[in-house]
Design an enzyme around this catalytic site. Sequence first.
Site, PDB file in Angstrom:
ATOM      1  N   HIS A 168     -11.343  -5.274   7.999  1.00 27.95           N
ATOM      2  CA  HIS A 168     -12.132  -5.122   6.771  1.00 27.95           C
ATOM      3  C   HIS A 168     -13.358  -4.231   6.957  1.00 27.95           C
ATOM      4  O   HIS A 168     -14.158  -4.105   6.035  1.00 27.95           O
ATOM      5  CB  HIS A 168     -12.594  -6.496   6.256  1.00 27.95           C
ATOM      6  CG  HIS A 168     -11.494  -7.336   5.680  1.00 27.95           C
ATOM      7  ND1 HIS A 168     -10.478  -7.840   6.446  1.00 27.95           N
ATOM      8  CD2 HIS A 168     -11.258  -7.744   4.406  1.00 27.95           C
ATOM      9  CE1 HIS A 168      -9.665  -8.551   5.677  1.00 27.95           C
ATOM     10  NE2 HIS A 168     -10.104  -8.501   4.433  1.00 27.95           N
TER      11      HIS A 168
ATOM     12  N   GLU B  35       0.819  -1.217   0.000  1.00 25.58           N
ATOM     13  CA  GLU B  35       0.000   0.000   0.000  1.00 25.58           C
ATOM     14  C   GLU B  35       0.849   1.262   0.000  1.00 25.58           C
ATOM     15  O   GLU B  35       0.501   2.265  -0.635  1.00 25.58           O
ATOM     16  CB  GLU B  35      -0.963   0.001   1.196  1.00 25.58           C
ATOM     17  CG  GLU B  35      -2.134  -0.962   1.054  1.00 25.58           C
ATOM     18  CD  GLU B  35      -1.768  -2.418   1.323  1.00 25.58           C
ATOM     19  OE1 GLU B  35      -0.655  -2.660   1.857  1.00 25.58           O
ATOM     20  OE2 GLU B  35      -2.574  -3.308   1.012  1.00 25.58           O
TER      21      GLU B  35
END
Lengths: 374, 340
Positions: B133, B64
């Site tokens: 999540h 990321e």
Amino acid sequence: MSKPGTGPESGGKSGEPFIQLLTPAGVRVADPHFDQWLADIDGDRLQGLYQDMVTVRRIDLEATALQRQGELALWPPMLGQEAAQIGSGRALAPEDFVFPSYRDTGVAWCRGAEYADLVKVWRGNAPSSWDPYRLNMAPMQIIIGAQTLHATGYAMAAKFEGAETATVTYFGDGATSQGDMNEAMVFAASFQAPVLFFCQNNQWAISEPVRVQAQRPIADRPPGFGIRSLRVDGNDVLACLAATRESLERVRSGAGPCFIEAVTYRMGPHTTADDPTRYRDPNELEDWRTRDPVDRLGAYLQSEGLFGEEFRDQVRAAADAAAAGLREACTSLPEPGGLEVFDHVYSGPHAVLERQKDHYSRYLAGFEAAEGGR
Amino acid sequence: MTTATTHMTFGQAINAGLRRALERDPKVLLIGEDIGTLGGVFRITDGLQKDFGAHRVVDSPLAESAIVGTAVGMCFRGFRPVCEIQFDGFIYPAFDQLVSQAAKLHFRSRGRVRMPLTVRVPFGGGFGGAEHHSESPEAYFLHTPGLRAVSPSNPQDAFVMVQQAIACDDPVLFFEPKRRYHVKGEVDLEADLAAAPPLEQARIERPGRDATLVAYGPLVPTAREAAEAAADEGISLEVIDLRSLSPLDFGTVAASVRRTGRLVITHEASQTGGLGAELAAGITERCFYYLEHAPVRVTGFDIPYPPARMEQHHLPDLDRILDGVDRVLGRPNSLSGLED
């Protein structure tokens, strides 16, 4: 490829080979591969490299003096790294784009930075210095290794556009421990990005010696990512120039990313706020003085009959002029205005920030009104 | 002017907006994990790599920080990269590149280097996700000068706002309420961006008189349902969809609170240092003499996001919002009689 010299102990076991074209005593070593990258380096150009190195060393010392005199808040000396920075910096084309760290004064000099550009940040007058699109050089980066990703992204974009430019990023041995550096090598290899990673292994990340960062030579790491790597004598300006030219040619030709580890030495402190006597053996510094990059080229010029009094006077005058120019540019920088703190946070209107600016301007106006009424 | 609208899901609307942006500007580029061949784990980028090529819809390695960091480098070269962070909880490895780099480079370079970067973040819970999540990390970014942050709540806004975010010359975090990806709505695919409300403007979702209920992203539909339920009891709630999280549109909220005298703020994110705190403080400063009650926050608790079978206790729902409405109206509520 090259006849290996013998490197100092660094990043692994002692005596790791590196590319050396000029011995510490200033003796030219022939190299069938890398010599071809120096074919145009005649007497004038050798003298030019010497004058560059002396000038940036003088700028560096003057900036340290300016810090000691309270004119700069901080300065990160590059003393000892002149060959790595001038050799690689003079290999770059104007259209190449550079993503530097904070210790790359010599590279900025090669890119055409003005005196004020070199000190503006360290005096605290501005958050960055030069115009990135005039120098084709990003603002210096303080977060260790972050710029290696920017360089990789810039190179990816250049490749997607079909441009034949190279992107070069400068960083130190400490940066090789950072995640960003390793992610940059993954991305650069995956996209075959036209980027050159130029590592100045100056042996120290503040007080952490390179052996804390690397159990093997740093140059051994890129091949594991699929990146071609060279290890050069970073105190040999000719080796740095030739290796950088050769690597840039590969990069521009679409052969993918390259990596250079320039083995050098930070002769000064990490910054003017640092005290290396707390962690460094003084004998080590003395040992490295015998490999000084400036003296080395001077000895070679001497042996070639290129080091006459007239040239030495010229170099001295150029260095004096640079020091005076730096000092003048530094001390005459205009004080920033109070409301400038709000400038350029966003590219367009931002209601919350404009309200804060309005309130602060009213606050400041209160002082002016009080002083006006005195 | 009559406009034909298209019935589509929230996710399809983002896809259509990305497609428009890719068509309009060759400098727009999408980069992220699994966004190409797969079309993204939520299929938001479905079909885009096939139509625009692997150099415009870029499948990236799993890193990321590098996704955002290389996008920052692309901005130096005049690109308008759109990063996808696969899930909210995966954004933290990119935190330095967002906060120290993307956010500061325009300032650092004295306006010479622009950062027209968009970072799409599917965020929030309510769908039974695994750990990391279902998070709502927006407050970290609201606290960062130089960043903008928005969150659409319906397909039409999603279609328009994603294009506006990409067109914006500042870095924009685009928080997509992932549990609403399958909600359908009418989208005007010919919408004129120039005529659309500015990205930083909140919208009055439902006018009302008795209290102002502020929500954004996934809780806007919940707030609207709460307002309908309250109406059955004769309570008139004005629902505001913030749309922009940074900057906050204090003007729209303050004007509403001056009419209603009461403010309830709801978000999934935890409470301390959150958007609700900033909104409550800012509105109190601006509207103190109009307020009939202290602003009330109905938010997620200050806990790590809980496992799926516990998340209904964490997420504000219709009843918790109405309990907060009762509190702000001085009606009997779960905290009645509690001094502190």
